[in-house]
Write a protein that holds these residues in place. Structure first.
Motif, PDB file in Angstrom:
ATOM      1  N   PRO A  72      -1.710   4.604  -3.303  1.00 55.85           N
ATOM      2  CA  PRO A  72      -2.843   4.517  -4.236  1.00 55.85           C
ATOM      3  C   PRO A  72      -4.131   4.158  -3.498  1.00 55.85           C
ATOM      4  N   GLY A  73      -5.197   4.872  -3.816  1.00 59.84           N
ATOM      5  CA  GLY A  73      -6.481   4.610  -3.182  1.00 59.84           C
ATOM      6  C   GLY A  73      -6.603   5.194  -1.790  1.00 59.84           C
ATOM      7  N   HIS A  74      -5.612   5.960  -1.363  1.00 59.80           N
ATOM      8  CA  HIS A  74      -5.591   6.521  -0.010  1.00 59.80           C
ATOM      9  C   HIS A  74      -5.452   8.044  -0.053  1.00 59.80           C
ATOM     10  N   GLY A  75      -5.916   8.690   1.004  1.00 66.48           N
ATOM     11  CA  GLY A  75      -5.717  10.126   1.133  1.00 66.48           C
ATOM     12  C   GLY A  75      -6.175  10.895  -0.079  1.00 66.48           C
ATOM     13  N   LYS A  76      -5.271  11.721  -0.613  1.00 66.66           N
ATOM     14  CA  LYS A  76      -5.580  12.560  -1.777  1.00 66.66           C
ATOM     15  C   LYS A  76      -5.030  11.969  -3.079  1.00 66.66           C
ATOM     16  N   SER A  77      -4.507  10.756  -3.020  1.00 65.81           N
ATOM     17  CA  SER A  77      -3.966  10.112  -4.229  1.00 65.81           C
ATOM     18  C   SER A  77      -5.071   9.500  -5.070  1.00 65.81           C
ATOM     19  N   GLY A  78      -4.763   9.288  -6.340  1.00 66.53           N
ATOM     20  CA  GLY A  78      -5.708   8.649  -7.232  1.00 66.53           C
ATOM     21  C   GLY A  78      -5.772   7.155  -6.992  1.00 66.53           C
ATOM     22  N   GLY A  79      -6.639   6.501  -7.726  1.00 70.74           N
ATOM     23  CA  GLY A  79      -6.816   5.066  -7.567  1.00 70.74           C
ATOM     24  C   GLY A  79      -7.961   4.753  -6.622  1.00 70.74           C
ATOM     25  N   VAL A  80      -8.498   3.565  -6.775  1.00 67.04           N
ATOM     26  CA  VAL A  80      -9.636   3.140  -5.953  1.00 67.04           C
ATOM     27  C   VAL A  80      -9.227   2.036  -4.986  1.00 67.04           C
ATOM     28  N   TYR A  81      -8.476   1.070  -5.504  1.00 68.28           N
ATOM     29  CA  TYR A  81      -8.151  -0.107  -4.715  1.00 68.28           C
ATOM     30  C   TYR A  81      -6.760  -0.024  -4.086  1.00 68.28           C
ATOM     31  N   GLY A  82      -6.628  -0.686  -2.951  1.00 68.49           N
ATOM     32  CA  GLY A  82      -5.345  -0.780  -2.273  1.00 68.49           C
ATOM     33  C   GLY A  82      -4.983  -2.224  -2.010  1.00 68.49           C
ATOM     34  N   HIS A  83      -3.738  -2.587  -2.283  1.00 66.04           N
ATOM     35  CA  HIS A  83      -3.213  -3.929  -2.018  1.00 66.04           C
ATOM     36  C   HIS A  83      -1.694  -3.873  -2.150  1.00 66.04           C
ATOM     37  N   ILE A  84      -1.012  -4.942  -1.795  1.00 69.19           N
ATOM     38  CA  ILE A  84       0.448  -4.941  -1.784  1.00 69.19           C
ATOM     39  C   ILE A  84       1.056  -4.575  -3.144  1.00 69.19           C
ATOM     40  N   PRO A  85       0.625  -5.181  -4.269  1.00 67.96           N
ATOM     41  CA  PRO A  85       1.234  -4.793  -5.547  1.00 67.96           C
ATOM     42  C   PRO A  85       1.081  -3.306  -5.861  1.00 67.96           C
ATOM     43  N   ALA A  86      -0.077  -2.731  -5.539  1.00 66.34           N
ATOM     44  CA  ALA A  86      -0.293  -1.298  -5.770  1.00 66.34           C
ATOM     45  C   ALA A  86       0.606  -0.469  -4.859  1.00 66.34           C
ATOM     46  N   PHE A  87       0.730  -0.888  -3.600  1.00 64.00           N
ATOM     47  CA  PHE A  87       1.604  -0.183  -2.660  1.00 64.00           C
ATOM     48  C   PHE A  87       3.052  -0.201  -3.161  1.00 64.00           C
ATOM     49  N   VAL A  88       3.505  -1.353  -3.654  1.00 67.23           N
ATOM     50  CA  VAL A  88       4.880  -1.468  -4.150  1.00 67.23           C
ATOM     51  C   VAL A  88       5.073  -0.583  -5.378  1.00 67.23           C
ATOM     52  N   ASN A  89       4.123  -0.590  -6.305  1.00 70.32           N
ATOM     53  CA  ASN A  89       4.224   0.261  -7.492  1.00 70.32           C
ATOM     54  C   ASN A  89       4.277   1.737  -7.111  1.00 70.32           C
ATOM     55  N   GLY A  90       3.473   2.116  -6.124  1.00 71.13           N
ATOM     56  CA  GLY A  90       3.467   3.504  -5.681  1.00 71.13           C
ATOM     57  C   GLY A  90       4.805   3.909  -5.077  1.00 71.13           C
ATOM     58  N   LEU A  91       5.356   3.056  -4.215  1.00 75.13           N
ATOM     59  CA  LEU A  91       6.646   3.350  -3.601  1.00 75.13           C
ATOM     60  C   LEU A  91       7.748   3.448  -4.646  1.00 75.13           C
ATOM     61  N   GLU A  92       7.721   2.569  -5.639  1.00 70.96           N
ATOM     62  CA  GLU A  92       8.738   2.625  -6.690  1.00 70.96           C
ATOM     63  C   GLU A  92       8.676   3.939  -7.456  1.00 70.96           C
ATOM     64  N   ALA A  93       7.467   4.436  -7.702  1.00 67.90           N
ATOM     65  CA  ALA A  93       7.313   5.716  -8.400  1.00 67.90           C
ATOM     66  C   ALA A  93       7.881   6.863  -7.563  1.00 67.90           C
TER      67      ALA A  93
END
Length: 282
Positions: free
Chosen positions: A115-136
């Motif tokens: 999330p918030g990286h590359g071509k993905s949506g989202g603006v902010y990046g942090h550990i909870p967002a990274f974990v949610n993304g990996l789970e998806a």
């Protein structure tokens, strides 16, 4: 700007650092809400650099929906799936050489932009967002053969408690196992107001119900029973090699492969990484 904060390793006194400290503290004192809004944008917004590696032939792009928005995925090959998670201000394209290697070994390499990286949506990046993304991403596939992660992606991968990762091998490249020390140390070295930084952290903790003090990749790696290989450069300026060395010494299932002259980023496509993947599948 966040890249300059998190990847700043200088311990030297500088006028610029002193000015950053003075202005951010003053801003937070005079206009706390505006300062916190500005800090969120500055501290939690990763860079989105252009890919440095060419797309491999046969690369398949798709999308996966997550709590953090739409995630861009990239897959190559066929067979059992290995998931690849990049680090802060990185992208899946950093894994293209390794993905080709994984595909050549009869596996599917599935990388994605956080999330918030590359071509993905989202603006902010942090550990909870990274974990949610990996789970998806893990929810989007039937089975997982293993996981490869780099830098901050290693911390979020170890933090992830998804059932599909429980007994799977990990290949950790330049891992940030001392995540909290690394994070707070980087911000402190930049001169940024720690009081303001803590205010931003508290907001994320409340929003996600995810206490930052619970983030402990080192000790959570100890609890894993599956094989883990760490590939880490001895001269890495951003993630401490000696922490990886200590982990390999203390943890029975962790093996360290040391490299020289590869740094924090180039190590992702070095021979030692390819060989370590082969060791895990064999």
């Amino acid at each position: 700007m966040s890249e300059k904060i998190y990847f700043n390793t200088s311990q030297k006194f500088s006028v610029k650092k002193s000015l950053v400290n003075l202005t951010t503290r003053l801003h937070h004192t005079l206009a706390p809400k505006h300062a916190e809004k500005t800090a969120r944008k500055l501290l939690l917004t990763p860079a989105r650099p252009e890919p440095k590696n060419s797309e491999p032939a046969g690369l398949v792009k798709a999308e996966v929906e997550s709590k953090e928005g739409t995630l861009q995925t990239y897959s190559l090959g066929s067979g059992p799936v290995w998931v690849l998670a990049h680090g802060w201000s990185g992208s899946a394209s950093q894994f293209y050489p390794l993905m080709e290697h994984i595909a050549s070994r009869g596996f599917t390499a599935l990388a994605y932009d956080h999330p918030g990286h590359g071509k993905s949506g989202g603006v902010y990046g942090h550990i909870p967002a990274f974990v949610n993304g990996l789970e998806a991403i893990l929810d989007s596939v039937d089975e997982v053969a293993g996981l490869v992660a780099h830098s901050m992606g290693t911390a979020s991968s170890i933090e992830c408690h998804h059932q599909k990762l429980v007994d799977k091998p990990f290949l950790l490249i330049a891992p940030v196992l001392d995540y909290l020390d690394n994070l707070f140390g980087s911000v402190a070295r930049s001169g940024y107001s720690m009081k303001l930084f803590n205010a931003v952290v508290s907001e994320i903790e409340e929003q996600y119900r995810y206490p930052i003090q619970s983030v402990d990749p080192y000790n959570k790696l100890k609890l894993r029973t599956a094989a883990t290989i760490i590939v880490h450069d001895e001269g890495d300026k951003f993630a401490k090699f000696d922490v990886s060395e200590r982990a390999a010494g203390e943890m029975e299932n962790v093996t360290l492969i040391a490299t020289k002259g590869q740094g924090h980023g180039r190590v992702m496509k070095c021979t030692e990484v390819m060989d370590s993947f082969d060791a895990l599948i064999n």
